[in-house]
Motif scaffolding. Structure first.
Motif, PDB file in Angstrom:
ATOM      1  N   UNK A  71      38.172  34.095  12.154  1.00 18.41           N
ATOM      2  CA  UNK A  71      37.432  34.351  13.388  1.00 18.41           C
ATOM      3  C   UNK A  71      38.042  33.661  14.611  1.00 18.41           C
ATOM      4  N   UNK A  72      39.179  32.971  14.414  1.00 19.69           N
ATOM      5  CA  UNK A  72      39.842  32.297  15.526  1.00 19.69           C
ATOM      6  C   UNK A  72      40.521  33.332  16.424  1.00 19.69           C
ATOM      7  N   UNK A  73      40.208  33.295  17.710  1.00 15.00           N
ATOM      8  CA  UNK A  73      40.866  34.200  18.658  1.00 15.00           C
ATOM      9  C   UNK A  73      41.928  33.400  19.400  1.00 15.00           C
ATOM     10  N   UNK A  74      43.169  33.804  19.215  1.00 12.62           N
ATOM     11  CA  UNK A  74      44.271  33.127  19.877  1.00 12.62           C
ATOM     12  C   UNK A  74      44.324  33.534  21.350  1.00 12.62           C
ATOM     13  N   UNK A  75      44.809  32.616  22.179  1.00 11.84           N
ATOM     14  CA  UNK A  75      45.006  32.963  23.588  1.00 11.84           C
ATOM     15  C   UNK A  75      46.185  33.919  23.691  1.00 11.84           C
TER      16      UNK A  75
END
Length: 97
Positions: A71-75
């Motif tokens: 669920x980590x959204x990278x920049x």
């Protein structure tokens, strides 16, 4: 007759002609304001669409990159750097295999 006067058509005084480009015509201040606003609105719309397309492409790229946790959204910059490093790692794996 001096050389300068002869080459400029017989008179040494500068010509005072107004040059207009293409279909340019005298415009009122209100019309200029309307044109500027219209151009700005169109430019903003183009920029908004460009950013929507860029963000959609980055979302698509994020969907194929392995991230932990999921669920980590990278920049944006993290996505590009991660994709570069991931492609490099896959290439090295293929080269060594």
């Amino acid at each position: 007759m001096p050389a300068e006067a002869a080459s400029s058509g017989g008179t040494a005084e500068p010509r005072e002609r107004r040059r207009r480009r293409g279909r340019a015509r005298a415009r009122t201040e209100a019309l200029l304001h309307t044109l500027k606003r219209s151009r700005r609105v169109k430019a903003n719309d183009r920029e908004r669409n460009r950013m929507h397309h860029l963000n959609a492409a980055l979302d698509e790229l994020r969907s194929v990159l392995p991230t932990f946790p999921d669920d980590t959204k990278l920049t944006k910059i993290e996505t590009l750097r991660f994709a570069y490093n991931y492609i490099w790692a896959l290439s090295e794996t293929l080269r060594l295999a």
